[in-house]
Scaffold this motif. Sequence first.
Motif, PDB file in Angstrom:
ATOM      1  N   LEU A 191       0.408  -1.255   0.496  1.00  0.00           N
ATOM      2  CA  LEU A 191      -0.238  -0.105  -0.164  1.00  0.00           C
ATOM      3  C   LEU A 191       1.183   0.712  -0.479  1.00  0.00           C
ATOM      4  CD1 LEU A 191      -2.411  -1.423   2.654  1.00  0.00           C
ATOM      5  CD2 LEU A 191      -3.560  -1.092  -0.082  1.00  0.00           C
ATOM      6  N   TYR A 192       2.057   0.584   0.479  1.00  0.00           N
ATOM      7  CA  TYR A 192       2.945   1.771   0.350  1.00  0.00           C
ATOM      8  C   TYR A 192       3.780   2.732  -1.014  1.00  0.00           C
ATOM      9  CZ  TYR A 192       7.237   4.723   0.568  1.00  0.00           C
ATOM     10  OH  TYR A 192       8.311   5.670  -0.080  1.00  0.00           O
ATOM     11  N   GLU A 193       3.732   1.530  -2.112  1.00  0.00           N
ATOM     12  CA  GLU A 193       3.542   1.417  -3.454  1.00  0.00           C
ATOM     13  C   GLU A 193       2.591   2.020  -3.867  1.00  0.00           C
ATOM     14  OE1 GLU A 193       5.018  -2.360  -4.277  1.00  0.00           O
ATOM     15  OE2 GLU A 193       7.087  -1.852  -3.271  1.00  0.00           O
ATOM     16  N   ASN A 194       1.267   1.794  -3.607  1.00  0.00           N
ATOM     17  CA  ASN A 194       0.178   2.028  -4.228  1.00  0.00           C
ATOM     18  C   ASN A 194       0.007   3.587  -3.622  1.00  0.00           C
ATOM     19  OD1 ASN A 194      -2.422   1.283  -5.366  1.00  0.00           O
ATOM     20  ND2 ASN A 194      -3.452   2.312  -3.426  1.00  0.00           N
ATOM     21  N   PHE A 195       0.653   4.083  -2.653  1.00  0.00           N
ATOM     22  CA  PHE A 195       0.364   5.786  -2.900  1.00  0.00           C
ATOM     23  C   PHE A 195       1.387   6.442  -3.993  1.00  0.00           C
ATOM     24  CE2 PHE A 195       2.250   9.240   0.293  1.00  0.00           C
ATOM     25  CZ  PHE A 195       0.968  10.212  -0.369  1.00  0.00           C
TER      26      PHE A 195
END
Length: 661
Positions: free
Chosen positions: A48-52
């Motif tokens: 979800l960090y990479e998604n951000f």
Amino acid sequence: MATQMYSVAVPNSPDIPGEGKPRRSVLCPDKLVENYPSIKAGATITTLYENFLEGVLRSDGGDFLGHRPIVNGAPQDYKWESYTKVQKRVTDFGAGLSHLGLSPSDNFGIFSINRPEWTMSELAGYMYNYTTVPLYDTLGVTAIEYIVNQTEMQIIIASADKASIILNLKSTLPTVKIVIVMGELDDALVTEGKDLGVNVVSWTSVEASGLERPVEAVHPTAEDVATICYTSGTTGTPKGAILTHKNFVGTIGSFHMMAKHGKFFIPSCADIHVSYLPLAHVFERLCQSVMISGSARIGYYQGDTLKLLDDIAVLHPTIFVSVPRLFNRIYDKVLAGVKAKGGLAAFLFNRAYNAKKANLRRGIIEHALWDKLVFGTIRARLGGKVKHIVSGSAPISPDVMDFLRICFSADVYEGYGQTEQAAGLSMSYRGDLTPGQVGPPQLCTEVKLRDLPAMNYTSQDKPFPRGEIMLRGTSVFKGYFKSQKQTEETLDAEGWSSTGDVGQWDAQGRLIVIDRVKNIFKLAQGEYIAPEKIEAILAKHFLVAQVFVHGHSLQATLVGVVVPDAETLKLWANENKLGDKSYEELCAHPLVRTTLLKELTVFGKESDLKGFEILKNIYVTSEQFSIENDLLTPTFKLKRHQAKEKYNAEIDRMYNEINNN
């Protein structure tokens, strides 16, 4: 012409007695989706960090989070912060949390209604590999104590009003050491915290400390825990579903793959999502994660659902995600308004509606004449620019699905999922206008139906297999926090998760949710009753706002509690010489009760309810079922046990009246 299939049996799956063959989406028959490709060449999104970061990259500096400042009690226009600005703030806030003692894999709580700081706090958790634990805005004191103490929570990020609740509970929350307050911080709150041994600080001061002393983030892996999301539940203590980054990204990746095949949409910088469904619930958090993956804008409501349509009128969202309860209200209001107008207006509406409904069967949702002449004012209720509507959280009736497509000329999707699968189980496909189904499995899961012989549902049923919905795959949770017994009751050794819902495959391999295992009860004569199905039908009557259906195993009939619709009840009262009565007086009037009972009896029969599914007595109340009075969950599901307890005396009285007549 061959029948289009939406799902296929998993190749080489064994035959297991008492179960149907597992099925996967026809778009991924051989391998389930676990992630999705970045627009950056060679990169893959796995957390979800990479998604951000993907959202930041796609946004090209565009707007991200918007809210309406309140000046002298009046809401202003939306004020926006860009993706790049939010990225900087999230980086600083996450570093500030580190200075307060948080280490990777430690948890922190979030306790507030939806607002920009909620999302930024969560994103900081994703960036620094902290675990977020949302506290439900109206979950109740006992549940809050249970969650905080079970997770041994030391830091809670809260709005000022919720911070006060935490401080009031401090004597029963021994682990809480720090409360971080969103927005303005009152000195009195700081003093109260100090007296209780709690360090109360402002959100912006934590952000400032991270700006002054940066900390290198330890980013998560796909297998790291992103959140412990407690289910709101309709009975008992809440259960903390342990959800990893992989669980969420699998579902986001499913949407991206569906969009690649033209079966869904991925938002862009041009899209706006209105955030008002509780962020403490996994449905809205998944929605926001999908919005972020495509760099859409997210505008928050003021915090009052009664003012939601005002916010929408200013925001003009292009994407509207909601739950059937709200869509049902729009449906009821529009049709009641048409009936009240009568004459030419009603004639034109019905002609336009029937013309567009016929077109739906040919896959057409737009009409050059009727959309402008008849449906423009209805479309304006959601801001006038909605292109995509998503319904989730509970089944929506086919009539309402048709209504949304006809009146809003939008792509309408129905999703199905639970907290335990990061809300990712199935989703209807773009262009499939068949109402009443929730599509094939998400591309990150496979689904099978397990026999329920006691309820006469089996995988061998003709013409369509039926049974409890079971799933396995990328989105399925790791288990319940510190609850091994409950985990083993839900997850088996092979990774299959039981949902408690009853499903049916249709002829094209789409899933239809037909029942709820736990919400089924048997009447004295042996008939099984699915109250939610009956409630969904009766709630469509123009005089009904809400309804609770109950049956006792020692009784042969059903009774109900009805909350009338205030507007349509007033119109009825004017026609029946009761126009001088208040809403509360009307609800207590004997004529209203007898009229409603007759109306619902006729309406139920017209809607093909069986004789034993017809209500034989009702109690009419002016008190809405709400989150505040503990009759609804944060996602607006009826708390059946609490409703039974609240209306127990009325239920007994209704049965006495039936049995004495």
